[in-house]
Structure formats: C-alpha cells, structure tokens
Design an enzyme around this catalytic site. Sequence first.
Site, PDB file in Angstrom:
ATOM      1  N   GLU A   1       0.795  -1.225   0.000  1.00 22.95           N
ATOM      2  CA  GLU A   1       0.000   0.000   0.000  1.00 22.95           C
ATOM      3  C   GLU A   1       0.834   1.284   0.000  1.00 22.95           C
ATOM      4  O   GLU A   1       0.821   2.052   0.972  1.00 22.95           O
ATOM      5  CB  GLU A   1      -0.960   0.015   1.201  1.00 22.95           C
ATOM      6  CG  GLU A   1      -1.961  -1.116   1.158  1.00 22.95           C
ATOM      7  CD  GLU A   1      -2.931  -1.110   2.340  1.00 22.95           C
ATOM      8  OE1 GLU A   1      -2.795  -0.267   3.237  1.00 22.95           O
ATOM      9  OE2 GLU A   1      -3.826  -1.966   2.360  1.00 22.95           O
TER      10      GLU A   1
ATOM     11  N   GLU B   1      -5.139  -8.659   0.825  1.00 23.86           N
ATOM     12  CA  GLU B   1      -5.779  -8.333   2.112  1.00 23.86           C
ATOM     13  C   GLU B   1      -7.272  -8.171   1.885  1.00 23.86           C
ATOM     14  O   GLU B   1      -7.687  -7.602   0.861  1.00 23.86           O
ATOM     15  CB  GLU B   1      -5.271  -6.998   2.700  1.00 23.86           C
ATOM     16  CG  GLU B   1      -3.922  -7.066   3.332  1.00 23.86           C
ATOM     17  CD  GLU B   1      -3.499  -5.723   3.951  1.00 23.86           C
ATOM     18  OE1 GLU B   1      -4.362  -4.899   4.330  1.00 23.86           O
ATOM     19  OE2 GLU B   1      -2.276  -5.509   4.032  1.00 23.86           O
TER      20      GLU B   1
HETATM   21  O1  IFM Z   1      -3.905  -3.086   9.261  1.00 26.38           O
HETATM   22  C1  IFM Z   1      -3.929  -2.567   7.975  1.00 26.38           C
HETATM   23  C2  IFM Z   1      -2.756  -3.091   7.163  1.00 26.38           C
HETATM   24  O2  IFM Z   1      -1.550  -2.834   7.765  1.00 26.38           O
HETATM   25  C3  IFM Z   1      -2.749  -2.430   5.796  1.00 26.38           C
HETATM   26  N1  IFM Z   1      -4.028  -2.553   5.154  1.00 26.38           N
HETATM   27  C4  IFM Z   1      -5.216  -2.232   5.908  1.00 26.38           C
HETATM   28  C5  IFM Z   1      -5.206  -2.931   7.250  1.00 26.38           C
HETATM   29  C6  IFM Z   1      -6.457  -2.553   8.058  1.00 26.38           C
HETATM   30  O3  IFM Z   1      -6.484  -1.198   8.297  1.00 26.38           O
END
Ligand code: IFM
Length: 432
Positions: A159, A338
């Site tokens: 990200e 994710e």
């Molecule tokens: O916890 C975070 C992660 O580190 C990066 N993506 C989003 C998740 C939830 O906020």
Amino acid sequence: MSFSKDFLWGAASASAQIEGAWNEDGKCPSIWDNAGDKIKNGDTCHTSCDHYHRYKEDVALMRELGLKSYRFSVSMCRVMPEKGKINPKGLEFYKNLVSELRSANIEPLCTLYHWDLPQWVQDEGGWKNNRIVDWYLQYAEAVVDALSDSVSYWMTFNEPQCFIMMGYVMGTHAPFKHNVFTFRSHHIRNFLLAHGKCVRMIRQRAKTAPKIGIAMASTCYIPDSETPEGLSEAAKFSFEHQVGEGSNSLYMDPIGLGKASNMMKRCLSAEDLKIISAPLDFVGVNVYQPSNSMINKEKYDPDSRKKTSLGWVVDGRCLYWTIRQYWERYHLPVMVTENGMAANDTVQNGECHDPERVEFLDEFIGSMKRAADEGIPVLGYQHWSIMDNFEWCEGYGPRFGLIHIDYNTQKRTLKDSARHYAEIIRTNGENL
Ligand code: IFM
C-alpha cells in the site's frame, strides 16, 4: 470454473503489527516504535502479539486451520538496523519462520516493506531522500539471498498510497509529516524506482523461480449498471478519481502500464518508466470497502449498509469489481493480498463468537468466486488478518483477526470465523 486446485487460501500480517520484540537481537527502532502519543490509549507496538517468540505456536494454528499460504512482511529494522550494515540475527528469524511454514506445508508469501521504516532512514529524510532507493535495494538483496531458496512469492511493497499520503501529506501515520498543500511527487518517484529496481534484482538473484507482485490499497467504484457505459464509467472512477489516499492509477499505471498519470508526468523520465514497469507476475489488491459513497453519494446510501467497528462500509461486491477492474486494466493475474473487517471481539468461556466476520467471509469470498467463475485468473485470498494486532494509530482497539489475542496473557483463541474459514478452505470454496 471456480477456484483452481492450487488456489492460495491464506491469511496476512505485517511485522510491526504482530512481532513485538522491538529492540531485540540487534533490531533498530522503526518510525512506528517511536510514534509515542500519536497512538490511541497510549498503546505501542513494542510487544504486540509477541509473534517473534511465539511464531511456532502461530504456525501450528495456521496448520490446524489448513491454510495453504501465509503472507508476512520482513522488517527492514531487523535486517538493516544501521546504514550499510546487515544483521544476520534479523535474517535468522525470517529463515526460521519460513522453514516452519514449509514444514507445515504452507506457502510463504513475503512482503519486503509494510510501513515500518527504520528511524535512521527517516532521520535522513525518509522517502524524500533519493538515497532510500539504494538502501531499500541493499536490504532487499540481503533478504532475497537469505530466503529465496524457500520463498517464491514476493511483494515489493504494501500500500504505497497509504505510507506516502498518510505519512507525508495528511500526517495521520508515521512519520506524521503534515502538509496537505504539497503533492509528494518526489517521494512517489523514489518509491516507484525502488519498486522497479527491486523487481529486476529479484529476477536476477532469486534461487528459485520468483513470482513477483505488489500489494496495492485498492479502492473500487461499483458500477451503477452493468451496461457498457456503466462499466466504463465505474472503471474510470476507480482508477482516475482522487479519493482517500489518491487514485489507483497514480501509483499503479507507471508500474502496470509504463505510463505516468498527469500528476506524475513532469517528474518521471522515459528511462524511469522503463525501470518502474519491470514486468510483474501478479498484482495484489487489498480490498476493504468501495469508494462509491465518496464519489457518488446520491447513488449509494452507505447508511443502509452494515459497518465494521471502524465505520467501514461492508459491501462484498467491491471484491469482485476490484478484481475485474484490475484485470481489465493491467492484464495481470490478481491475488487478494488483504481483505477483512474490524470488530470488538471478546472471549467468553474460552470461545470467541464473531458472526459478523463469518457473514463477511461468505459475502466477500462469494463475490471473489464470481470473478473466478468468469475465468479471471485469481491466484489466492489472504484474509486480513491471521490474528488481532496493532492497528497503527488506532492501537489495539479494532480487532481484525481470525485468531483472538489476549494482550495481557498472549493467549491465542480461534474465533468462530477461523473455523468457518477452515471449512471454506477444506471445500475449496465450493459451497459459496
Ligand atoms: O492493518 C492494515 C494493514 O496494515 C494495511 N491494510 C489495511 C489494514 C487494516 O487497516
């Protein structure tokens, strides 16, 4: 069609969020170790889930759930605690983790950077300093040399939109640089070059054939109608509209298409773009909620939808549309790197009931199945997160895990959702 037999059903985590052991075995402090009073409730990531000492127990739980893959990140603070110095003890931890995963028949998916920048790098300007590209590469080379006999899946970054925009523009994440009037083209260029050079380095150095990608924070706009106009309007909103951390295309077009968006045109040369667009094997999408309510409020009523404990809208359709829109734009196989939700889960009589997450899994994985059924190459699904953890400035309040952590005793308890996910894995998602 549905999910392939070797579909990578897994879960994800990140070093700073679970490891703890913040000052052990030669590790240097990260910008998050030093975040001080910016974290809610006076929380710190110094101990977190103590995964550094408990990784064997954690991998045993992953095995019990039948995970096929596990996405973790390596901390640059453990591996390169000082400029130019590689710390063998830091590498040893990840070698041990990977070998434990391999013994449990779990495919390790390695992210090289998930936000825990060493404080010494920030002291030199962090992502603003051009020299970060060489430091990151030197660190990444050491990791690839140490792990690539057992690791094939690599993600260069997690990200970038978040660590640049939230860290250096909005000032809501470490290192808390706040200046909303500057567009950080310099920081973005450094990140893009670090990514492209790293891809080339992994291809040249890895001991086993690598599969290389990047995990993008992926906002998506769900089309108002599935007509050709509706689809193209939605894709345009998804990639070109400025929401939250910036548009998807700002970061991903140089990588996936070798093209600079209007905002980046002035600072990326043709030579830069050639480096940055080194071919990838997949693109990772981190998907939580659609961007419709931010773009087109009248057509989308977020109030009529369920929300997570962080107030994020629950709408499973966004997983299908993100996968499809990324596939249509970049023609790269997609990995869901994710996807998950925060809740206020508690343990009672040794059990942790989390019906919202059970429903969430069915809704989102069902939506991902539509993409697989339509023949889009979806490689895997990494639920965020394997266990409750340190949610950055929110501290330990929001719980995202399949496994509940009691932060006082470090006791691990499988939530109902973990068992439910285990069943989805066992049946390869066929019943959704
Ligand atoms: O916890 C975070 C992660 O580190 C990066 N993506 C989003 C998740 C939830 O906020």
